[in-house]
Motif scaffolding. Structure first.
Motif, short mmCIF file in Angstrom:
data_model
loop_
_atom_site.label_atom_id
_atom_site.label_comp_id
_atom_site.label_asym_id
_atom_site.label_seq_id
_atom_site.Cartn_x
_atom_site.Cartn_y
_atom_site.Cartn_z
N ARG A 1 0.86 -1.19 0.00
CA ARG A 1 0.00 0.00 0.00
C ARG A 1 0.89 1.23 0.00
O ARG A 1 1.68 1.44 0.93
CB ARG A 1 -0.91 -0.01 1.23
CG ARG A 1 -1.92 1.12 1.31
CD ARG A 1 -2.86 0.86 2.48
NE ARG A 1 -3.87 1.91 2.62
CZ ARG A 1 -4.10 2.61 3.73
NH1 ARG A 1 -3.36 2.37 4.81
NH2 ARG A 1 -5.04 3.51 3.77
N VAL A 2 0.75 2.05 -1.03
CA VAL A 2 1.56 3.27 -1.16
C VAL A 2 0.63 4.42 -1.48
O VAL A 2 -0.03 4.43 -2.53
CB VAL A 2 2.62 3.12 -2.27
CG1 VAL A 2 3.34 4.45 -2.49
CG2 VAL A 2 3.63 2.02 -1.91
N ILE A 3 0.56 5.39 -0.58
CA ILE A 3 -0.28 6.58 -0.78
C ILE A 3 0.61 7.80 -0.59
O ILE A 3 1.06 8.08 0.53
CB ILE A 3 -1.46 6.61 0.20
CG1 ILE A 3 -2.29 5.32 0.07
CG2 ILE A 3 -2.33 7.83 -0.06
CD1 ILE A 3 -3.45 5.24 1.05
N ASP A 4 0.88 8.51 -1.67
CA ASP A 4 1.75 9.68 -1.62
C ASP A 4 1.18 10.71 -0.65
O ASP A 4 -0.04 10.92 -0.57
CB ASP A 4 1.88 10.28 -3.02
CG ASP A 4 3.03 11.27 -3.12
OD1 ASP A 4 3.93 11.24 -2.26
OD2 ASP A 4 3.02 12.08 -4.07
N ASN A 5 2.06 11.34 0.11
CA ASN A 5 1.70 12.32 1.12
C ASN A 5 0.92 11.73 2.29
O ASN A 5 0.27 12.47 3.04
CB ASN A 5 0.91 13.49 0.52
CG ASN A 5 1.71 14.25 -0.51
OD1 ASN A 5 2.87 14.59 -0.26
ND2 ASN A 5 1.11 14.51 -1.66
N PHE A 6 0.97 10.41 2.44
CA PHE A 6 0.32 9.77 3.57
C PHE A 6 1.20 8.67 4.16
O PHE A 6 1.92 8.91 5.12
CB PHE A 6 -1.06 9.23 3.16
CG PHE A 6 -1.84 8.63 4.29
CD1 PHE A 6 -1.81 9.18 5.58
CD2 PHE A 6 -2.62 7.51 4.08
CE1 PHE A 6 -2.54 8.62 6.62
CE2 PHE A 6 -3.36 6.93 5.12
CZ PHE A 6 -3.32 7.49 6.38
N VAL A 7 1.19 7.46 3.60
CA VAL A 7 1.95 6.36 4.17
C VAL A 7 2.47 5.39 3.12
O VAL A 7 1.94 5.31 2.01
CB VAL A 7 1.11 5.55 5.19
CG1 VAL A 7 0.66 6.40 6.36
CG2 VAL A 7 -0.08 4.89 4.51
N LEU A 8 3.50 4.64 3.53
CA LEU A 8 3.92 3.41 2.87
C LEU A 8 3.60 2.29 3.85
O LEU A 8 3.95 2.38 5.02
CB LEU A 8 5.43 3.39 2.60
CG LEU A 8 6.08 4.61 1.95
CD1 LEU A 8 7.58 4.37 1.80
CD2 LEU A 8 5.44 4.91 0.62
N GLN A 9 2.92 1.22 3.39
CA GLN A 9 2.55 0.14 4.28
C GLN A 9 3.06 -1.19 3.78
O GLN A 9 2.97 -1.50 2.59
CB GLN A 9 1.02 0.08 4.44
CG GLN A 9 0.55 -0.96 5.45
CD GLN A 9 -0.94 -0.88 5.73
OE1 GLN A 9 -1.55 0.18 5.58
NE2 GLN A 9 -1.54 -1.98 6.13
N GLY A 10 3.59 -1.99 4.69
CA GLY A 10 4.11 -3.30 4.34
C GLY A 10 4.04 -4.23 5.53
O GLY A 10 3.37 -3.95 6.53
N GLY A 11 4.74 -5.38 5.41
CA GLY A 11 4.82 -6.30 6.54
C GLY A 11 3.87 -7.47 6.51
O GLY A 11 3.59 -8.05 7.57
#
Length: 282
Positions: free
Chosen positions: A143-153
């Motif tokens: 999940r990659v949302i510019d100006n918000f978060v990068l999510q992984g794991g």
């Protein structure tokens, strides 16, 4: 002892509603802001060790700010950081003894994070155990949302983003010193209260609505350009068009980088000069 100190300016503003502006962007005020001076070298006793320049910042009262400290030493010796303030209302603190993680992302580079083992032990213990078992190696930022978060794991989710690890969930752990008030905050992702497991996210800019909702457990200390590049990767419905692959996710003791925490009590306004010093054992 070889010592290098940098002088930085700081203005402290009263906290109001949660801000969504980027870190280091000055808050607007009805009255003129305090004047700050540009960064300058305070003293230089030798060419090493080296401390990267620090930008001026705005500190909101009641919202401790964590700032990466990037040092280097020609002799590859462990560095020690210290800090002081010329304003008694501004408190400086440099954590010691925390381990770090290094995330190597294919085609992007390496990001390092200092873990807040002293303030978020539940999250850091779980993340460290998973990292040492190579759980994250070969997983993706799903999940990659510019100006918000990068999510992984989540290497096991089907679909990705819905799974976790065999270690199971742990309860939320919120510390008043750890807030989502800057870029590079490392925090636990979850679907419900007290359902933390393996998934994590990295912030871009302040995300204050996440405070007391998600467990903060680390800070990006190097690799900001890598984080920014991932944030700008093309996506469809927040899913990267090309997989953003984590090739390795490892725990280590960082002898070069650190974190400076600045804090001011509620209601404090004004400015301060913060002196940060790095030294090695010689």
């Amino acid at each position: 002892m070889k010592t290098l100190a940098w002088l930085k300016s700081l203005s402290s503003n009263r906290a109001s509603a949660p801000s969504s502006s980027r870190n280091r962007r000055r808050s607007s005020k009805a009255t003129p802001p305090a004047t700050t001076e540009p960064l300058e070298i305070r003293s230089l006793l030798t060419a090493t060790p080296i401390l990267a320049p620090l930008a001026d910042v705005t500190l909101l009262s009641g919202s401790p700010l964590h700032i990466p400290l990037n040092g280097s030493d020609a002799d590859d010796q462990a560095l020690t950081f210290s800090a002081s303030s010329d304003n008694n209302d501004i408190t400086t603190y440099v954590p010691e003894g925390n381990r770090s993680i290094e995330i190597d992302v294919q085609d992007f580079g390496v990001m390092t994070f200092e873990l807040y083992e002293d303030k978020a032990p539940r999250a850091t213990e779980q993340i460290i155990e998973l990292a040492q078992s190579n759980f994250y190696d070969g997983s993706i930022f799903h999940r990659v949302i510019d100006n918000f978060v990068l999510q992984g794991g989540d290497p096991n989710g089907d679909p990705v983003g819905t799974g976790g690890s065999s270690l199971g969930d742990f309860d939320d752990q919120f510390h008043p010193d750890l807030q989502h008030n800057t870029t590079g905050i490392l925090s636990m992702a979850k679907s419900l209260d007290d359902s933390n497991d393996s998934q994590f996210f990295i912030t871009e800019g302040p995300q204050r609505h996440l405070d007391s909702q998600h467990t903060v457990f680390g800070l990006l200390t190097s690799g900001e350009s890598v984080r920014e590049a991932i944030s700008e990767t093309p996506v469809t419905s927040s899913v990267p068009d090309t997989p953003v692959l984590i090739t390795s996710f490892s725990v280590f003791t960082d002898i070069e980088n650190g974190v400076l925490m600045l804090s001011a009590p509620e209601g404090v306004t004004g400015s301060a000069t913060i002196t940060v010093t790095v030294s090695d054992p010689d």
